[in-house]
Design a protein around this motif. Structure first.
Motif, PDB file in Angstrom:
ATOM      1  N   THR A 145       0.636  -1.246   0.068  1.00 48.87           N
ATOM      2  CA  THR A 145      -0.287  -0.293  -0.090  1.00 48.87           C
ATOM      3  C   THR A 145       1.104   1.150  -0.142  1.00 48.87           C
ATOM      4  OG1 THR A 145      -0.245   0.036   2.134  1.00 48.87           O
ATOM      5  CG2 THR A 145      -1.590  -1.510   1.088  1.00 48.87           C
ATOM      6  N   GLN A 146       0.334   2.174  -0.047  1.00 50.28           N
ATOM      7  CA  GLN A 146       1.146   3.222  -0.175  1.00 50.28           C
ATOM      8  C   GLN A 146       1.571   3.718   1.388  1.00 50.28           C
ATOM      9  OE1 GLN A 146      -0.915   6.991  -2.487  1.00 50.28           O
ATOM     10  NE2 GLN A 146      -1.809   5.960  -2.543  1.00 50.28           N
ATOM     11  N   ASN A 161       0.703  10.463  -3.360  1.00 48.44           N
ATOM     12  CA  ASN A 161      -0.701  10.037  -4.239  1.00 48.44           C
ATOM     13  C   ASN A 161      -0.346  10.840  -5.686  1.00 48.44           C
ATOM     14  OD1 ASN A 161      -3.821   8.601  -4.665  1.00 48.44           O
ATOM     15  ND2 ASN A 161      -4.013  10.613  -4.070  1.00 48.44           N
ATOM     16  N   ARG A 190       0.269   9.236  -9.723  1.00 50.77           N
ATOM     17  CA  ARG A 190      -1.379   9.968 -11.014  1.00 50.77           C
ATOM     18  C   ARG A 190      -0.061  10.775 -12.320  1.00 50.77           C
ATOM     19  NH1 ARG A 190      -5.787   8.705  -9.034  1.00 50.77           N
ATOM     20  NH2 ARG A 190      -6.184   8.443  -6.790  1.00 50.77           N
ATOM     21  N   GLN A 249      -2.404   2.532 -12.701  1.00 52.01           N
ATOM     22  CA  GLN A 249      -3.581   3.291 -12.637  1.00 52.01           C
ATOM     23  C   GLN A 249      -5.022   2.695 -12.190  1.00 52.01           C
ATOM     24  OE1 GLN A 249      -2.852   6.676 -12.628  1.00 52.01           O
ATOM     25  NE2 GLN A 249      -1.228   5.931 -12.706  1.00 52.01           N
ATOM     26  N   LEU A 274      -4.884   2.164  -7.705  1.00 49.41           N
ATOM     27  CA  LEU A 274      -5.474   3.014  -7.677  1.00 49.41           C
ATOM     28  C   LEU A 274      -6.812   3.292  -7.917  1.00 49.41           C
ATOM     29  CD1 LEU A 274      -2.669   5.920  -8.690  1.00 49.41           C
ATOM     30  CD2 LEU A 274      -3.109   4.653  -6.426  1.00 49.41           C
ATOM     31  N   LYS A 275      -7.322   2.708  -9.002  1.00 47.50           N
ATOM     32  CA  LYS A 275      -8.643   2.583  -9.224  1.00 47.50           C
ATOM     33  C   LYS A 275      -9.804   1.521  -8.218  1.00 47.50           C
ATOM     34  CE  LYS A 275     -11.961   2.578 -12.572  1.00 47.50           C
ATOM     35  NZ  LYS A 275     -12.442   2.512 -14.145  1.00 47.50           N
ATOM     36  N   ARG A 322      -8.550   0.325  -5.486  1.00 43.41           N
ATOM     37  CA  ARG A 322      -8.083   0.583  -4.464  1.00 43.41           C
ATOM     38  C   ARG A 322      -9.028   1.175  -3.748  1.00 43.41           C
ATOM     39  NH1 ARG A 322      -1.987  -0.688  -2.683  1.00 43.41           N
ATOM     40  NH2 ARG A 322      -2.222  -2.933  -2.836  1.00 43.41           N
ATOM     41  N   SER A 323      -9.124   2.553  -4.362  1.00 49.61           N
ATOM     42  CA  SER A 323     -10.179   3.977  -4.144  1.00 49.61           C
ATOM     43  C   SER A 323     -11.923   3.032  -4.061  1.00 49.61           C
ATOM     44  CB  SER A 323     -10.202   4.848  -5.380  1.00 49.61           C
ATOM     45  OG  SER A 323     -11.076   6.042  -4.854  1.00 49.61           O
TER      46      SER A 323
END
Length: 539
Positions: free
Chosen positions: A201-202, A222, A226, A264, A267-268, A270-271
């Motif tokens: 994870t970040q 973050n 991107r 990407q 990120l998408k 997990r969001s």
């Protein structure tokens, strides 16, 4: 110019950083000019104001003090003097408004280099021209800057501050062109690849000692993940005449486009999961995945207490909307497990489907390899043409203008080929694992769902359902699945009948399963999500 002897004046001087560097409008020069003018015309200087501030608006600290002073001393001051009209303002309409404001105070605003007789109607047009010209000049300059910046971006030249991992540099023509930082660029590359692996994870990456030299914060990381500029691409935003586009950069990329796209996707996904987590409650695993059969709104869940003190759990619609949709959770849950059992398919048919897909993938791999080899040769040919083009430029055979034109054409061709090549390089070994997990899902769907945590149940439903479930008359309407899930379910179902007619013969039944490149991509993306859930759960 009328007799100014004995008049009292406020002097106003202003510069901006640009004025000082380019135009030489120093405060000292303005002070000398204004004082000399007053001395020659016997004007008494009441007070002087000066500041270093932009004239795009009158919201300036010193000018506000000037206006306040003028209001307090109205009828005692005759003039507000500036050297040039653009020292007063670069906004034409605001200039006229403030000129009228000072006039009401009995103060005339004027310019010592372009004096206006305010009492002469014929000179009013000159006043409007004088105060409007600085704004027009500003807009022309801004348009030139925007046009120049867009042109540089379209050429692939990054014009903003260097992203982390890059430093300032120069190209062959001594034009600015950022280059990788000798140390930090390697860390940035590793950072993207670690995140693209899906194992971190970040927050976990921020805690790694290895990345401390990057001095990252959560928000910085973050935003950084991107940025497509790291993949050698530049986003050129839309303007009045052109749509937004993405071009190949002149600077050296730190990561591949494939790595960037993986980042990407992670990120998408997990969001989406993060947003879903807020509504998860162990007593209501279907909340967030149910739709009202009456009004189409989202159903929620809550408990009610009977007269005996017993608690009863319900899924229901929003009462404030006037909808009375309501049913017990145990009814919805029991029927949902019946639905899962209905979706469960025979193991031997699932295995047959998996074998067929393996056969299809092998054929697809061979076709891809042929296409990729062809593209590689075409790219090599373009690179040879670029070398010949450079030699012609150095030998004076072609002009610099022709060189740039042909170079751009070759770079565009090369970019298109590389993007096509990248789209063909899907990791089929990874896809095989995902298909295996996806197929195993159909074999054990009810058991896996029952044993999963409440969080995993919600994620699983999000992975397989395209639309929310509708529960009516104690039954669920036929669910709408995500493309990959629905594809497998329908094909395996169809194989049940085909197998009975043809036997377990791959050569006879494989023609019924057509795996296009588009479907391969869909399987790759959606089954990756499903597979990752069970990897987390089952190790």
């Amino acid at each position: 110019m009328k007799n100014l002897s004995g008049k009292r004046a406020i002097l106003y001087r202003r510069v901006s950083t640009t004025d000082q560097k380019i135009h030489g409008y120093s405060l000292g020069s303005q002070k000398d000019s204004l004082r000399n003018f007053c001395k020659l015309n016997s004007i008494e200087i009441d007070k002087e104001f000066e500041e270093d501030f932009s004239a795009k608006s009158f919201n300036r600290p010193v000018f506000s003090q000037l206006l306040e002073y003028a209001i307090k001393n109205k009828n005692k001051i005759d003039y507000l003097l500036v050297t040039k009209w653009d020292r007063f303002s670069r906004d034409g309409s605001d200039s006229l408004v403030h000129i009228r404001t000072f006039k009401k105070l009995g103060i005339e605003v004027n310019c010592i280099e372009s004096w206006i007789d305010h009492e002469d109607p014929a000179q009013l047009i000159m006043l409007h021209i004088n105060v409007a010209y600085p704004e027009v000049e500003n807009r022309v300059k801004s348009e030139r800057v925007r046009s120049g910046n867009r042109k540089a971006l379209l050429e692939g030249r990054w014009i903003n501050r260097q992203p982390l991992g890059y430093i300032k540099g120069r190209d062959f023509y001594d034009k600015p062109l950022m280059k990788p930082h000798p140390e930090l660029s390697i860390l940035v590359k590793d950072l993207f690849e670690d995140f693209a692996s899906g194992q971190y994870t970040q927050s976990e990456l921020l805690k790694q000692y290895k990345y401390f030299p990057l001095k990252l914060k959560r928000s910085t990381l973050n935003n950084m993940l991107r940025q497509i500029v790291y993949a050698g691409k530049i986003v050129v935003k839309a303007d009045k005449s052109n749509a937004e586009t993405i071009v190949e950069s002149l600077h050296q990329p730190l990561i591949s486009l494939e790595t960037y796209n993986k980042v990407q996707n992670i990120l998408k996904k997990r969001s989406v999961f993060k947003q879903k987590a807020k509504s998860i409650n162990p007593n209501f695993p279907l909340r967030g995945h149910l739709k009202c059969s009456k009004c189409g709104g989202n159903l929620t869940g809550s408990a009610s207490t009977s007269g005996t003190g017993a608690k009863h759990l319900y899924y229901h619609c929003n009462v404030s909307k006037g909808c009375n949709e309501r049913f017990k959770t145990n009814e919805a849950h029991n029927e949902f497990y019946e639905l899962l059992n209905f979706l469960k398919l025979p193991s031997e048919i699932c295995d047959l489907f998996e074998n067929i897909l393996e056969e299809k993938l092998k054929g697809s791999e061979s076709e891809k390899e042929i296409q990729i080899m062809k593209i590689i040769k075409e790219i090599e040919e373009i690179e040879k043409k670029e070398e010949i083009l450079t030699e012609k430029l150095l030998n004076g055979v072609i002009s610099d203008e022709d060189y740039k034109q042909y170079k751009k054409k070759l770079k565009d061709e090369c970019l298109n080929l590389k993007e096509t090549k990248s789209s063909l390089k899907i990791d089929d070994s990874d896809l095989r694992k995902q298909i295996s997990f996806g197929v195993s899902l159909f074999k054990n769907l009810p058991d896996l769902f029952e044993k999963a945590s409440i969080s995993l149940k919600s994620k699983l439903l999000s992975s397989i359902l395209e639309e929310k479930l509708v529960f009516k008359d104690k039954k669920y309407r036929t669910p709408i699945f995500k493309e990959a899930f629905g594809y497998i379910y329908n094909k395996i179902n169809a194989l049940q009948d085909i197998k009975e007619k043809t036997g377990n013969n791959l050569s006879k039944v494989s023609r019924y399963v057509h795996l296009t490149s588009e479907m391969s991509n869909s399987l790759h993306e959606e089954l990756n999500e499903i597979a990752s859930l069970f990897i987390q759960k089952n190790g």
